[in-house]
Structure formats: C-alpha cells, structure tokens
Design a protein around this motif. Sequence first.
Motif, mmCIF file in Angstrom:
data_model
loop_
_atom_site.group_PDB
_atom_site.id
_atom_site.type_symbol
_atom_site.label_atom_id
_atom_site.label_comp_id
_atom_site.label_asym_id
_atom_site.label_seq_id
_atom_site.Cartn_x
_atom_site.Cartn_y
_atom_site.Cartn_z
ATOM 1 N N VAL A 1 0.842 -1.203 0.000
ATOM 2 C CA VAL A 1 0.000 0.000 0.000
ATOM 3 C C VAL A 1 0.874 1.248 0.000
ATOM 4 C CG1 VAL A 1 -1.675 1.332 1.346
ATOM 5 C CG2 VAL A 1 -2.028 -1.120 0.996
ATOM 6 N N ASN B 1 0.770 4.082 -2.862
ATOM 7 C CA ASN B 1 0.526 5.491 -2.518
ATOM 8 C C ASN B 1 1.684 6.370 -2.952
ATOM 9 O OD1 ASN B 1 -2.014 5.016 -1.460
ATOM 10 N ND2 ASN B 1 -1.246 4.726 0.623
ATOM 11 N N ARG C 1 1.334 6.787 -6.622
ATOM 12 C CA ARG C 1 0.205 7.679 -6.900
ATOM 13 C C ARG C 1 0.659 9.142 -6.802
ATOM 14 N NH1 ARG C 1 -4.372 5.549 -5.981
ATOM 15 N NH2 ARG C 1 -3.744 4.507 -4.048
ATOM 16 N N TRP D 1 -4.248 6.634 -11.476
ATOM 17 C CA TRP D 1 -4.289 6.254 -10.057
ATOM 18 C C TRP D 1 -4.705 7.397 -9.133
ATOM 19 C CZ3 TRP D 1 0.519 2.709 -8.859
ATOM 20 C CH2 TRP D 1 0.458 1.579 -9.666
ATOM 21 N N GLY E 1 -8.131 6.939 -6.224
ATOM 22 C CA GLY E 1 -8.167 6.036 -5.083
ATOM 23 C C GLY E 1 -7.973 4.581 -5.451
ATOM 24 N N TYR E 2 -7.860 4.315 -6.727
ATOM 25 C CA TYR E 2 -7.559 2.967 -7.222
ATOM 26 C C TYR E 2 -6.134 2.973 -7.744
ATOM 27 C CZ TYR E 2 -7.083 -0.876 -10.482
ATOM 28 O OH TYR E 2 -6.620 -1.975 -11.129
ATOM 29 N N ASN F 1 -6.141 0.383 -4.299
ATOM 30 C CA ASN F 1 -6.139 0.671 -2.869
ATOM 31 C C ASN F 1 -5.910 -0.632 -2.097
ATOM 32 O OD1 ASN F 1 -8.651 -0.696 -2.822
ATOM 33 N ND2 ASN F 1 -9.712 1.215 -3.291
ATOM 34 N N GLN F 2 -6.034 -0.561 -0.783
ATOM 35 C CA GLN F 2 -5.760 -1.747 0.027
ATOM 36 C C GLN F 2 -6.711 -2.891 -0.322
ATOM 37 O OE1 GLN F 2 -4.745 -1.160 4.111
ATOM 38 N NE2 GLN F 2 -5.377 -3.225 4.700
ATOM 39 N N ASP F 3 -7.977 -2.587 -0.606
ATOM 40 C CA ASP F 3 -8.920 -3.641 -0.994
ATOM 41 C C ASP F 3 -8.460 -4.334 -2.279
ATOM 42 O OD1 ASP F 3 -10.508 -3.051 1.194
ATOM 43 O OD2 ASP F 3 -11.926 -1.828 0.042
ATOM 44 N N THR F 4 -7.958 -3.543 -3.227
ATOM 45 C CA THR F 4 -7.454 -4.094 -4.486
ATOM 46 C C THR F 4 -6.290 -5.039 -4.208
ATOM 47 O OG1 THR F 4 -7.968 -1.950 -5.502
ATOM 48 C CG2 THR F 4 -6.660 -3.484 -6.806
ATOM 49 N N ARG G 1 -0.710 -2.732 -12.178
ATOM 50 C CA ARG G 1 -0.315 -2.160 -10.883
ATOM 51 C C ARG G 1 1.188 -2.284 -10.622
ATOM 52 N NH1 ARG G 1 -5.281 -4.105 -10.671
ATOM 53 N NH2 ARG G 1 -5.083 -6.168 -9.769
#
Length: 175
Positions: free
Chosen positions: A18, A22, A25, A36, A39-40, A42-45, A98
Amino acid sequence: MTSVYMRRAHEEDIKSIVSIINNARYYLKEQGLSQWQSGYPNQDTIEEDLVLQRGFVLVVDHQVAGYTAILAGEDPIYTLIEDGQWLNDETDYIGIHRFAILDKYRGQKLAQRFMTAILTFFYENGTSDFRIDTHPGNLPMQAVITGNGFEKRGIVHINEGEEINGVRWAYQLVL
C-alpha cells in the motif's frame, strides 16, 4: 552485495505494498497524470490480488521495493483495442497491472529487473504472450515497457474511479 529477487506477495506485505502504491500515486500526480488519482488501486485491491494469488513483489535486501499484479488469461481491459491490433487473437496471455517501485529505488534500473523477472518466471511456466498498458504521459513506465521489448499495439480504455474510458497505451510482447 545487494540481493534482489521476485516472489509472490504475502499478507504481511500488504502495508508495504500500500505504501508503494501510494508513493507511486503521488509520483504520478506530480507529473500531472490522472492515472491512479481516484483512489484505485487501494488496500482492498491489493488484498483481492493476494487472495487470488496474483500479487508479486520485488524484494531488495529483505525490503519490499516493488509490486505488480499478474492476471493470467483473457483480460477484459484488453478485449477491445483501437488504433492498432494485437499480434494474435490468443486469450492465454499474462496481463501486467499495478506495476510500481518505491521512490527510494527509482533510478537504479530495478523496474527493468523486476519486469525481466516477471517475463522469465511466466515464460518458464509456459506463457509467452504478455500485455501491459500505461497512461500516454507516463514516460518512465513506457521506458520500462519498451526497454523490455514490448511494442505499442494500440489504445485501450479503462474505467478508474471518475476517469471513465481513460485512454491507455497498450503494449504486447510475444517471446
């Protein structure tokens, strides 16, 4: 001597990953790029990548220094390509997404080494077709991509937060 290698990402890597995302980003924002900035990813991804066993990290001297997600098989982002065409109609390829390196490692050619490790690992495991995309203004990433033999094949569109139908240059390498 510095140790550099690639491995699958583990749950304990999430915080480092993460941070890498960030950091990237912020770097893209400094360059004036929309990539980016919604917010994509992110940690969920990242957590989903790990559950699906598609997250990989670059490790430098025992520190997670880079991250990528590898999607095997047909990728909906690459189904429709404009202003060009893929070299083949195969659906058994690797999509590289990513891809990011922590800023303290920029300028050390580690992104090139990371990409080479990805290509080698998946080639040795039976895949010879690789696809990747990036923002038209992301010149450092374009250098990594073309420096590893990828050729620009056309344009794809992504839906990333508020950036609907965002233009991305699409590249392909068939080994």
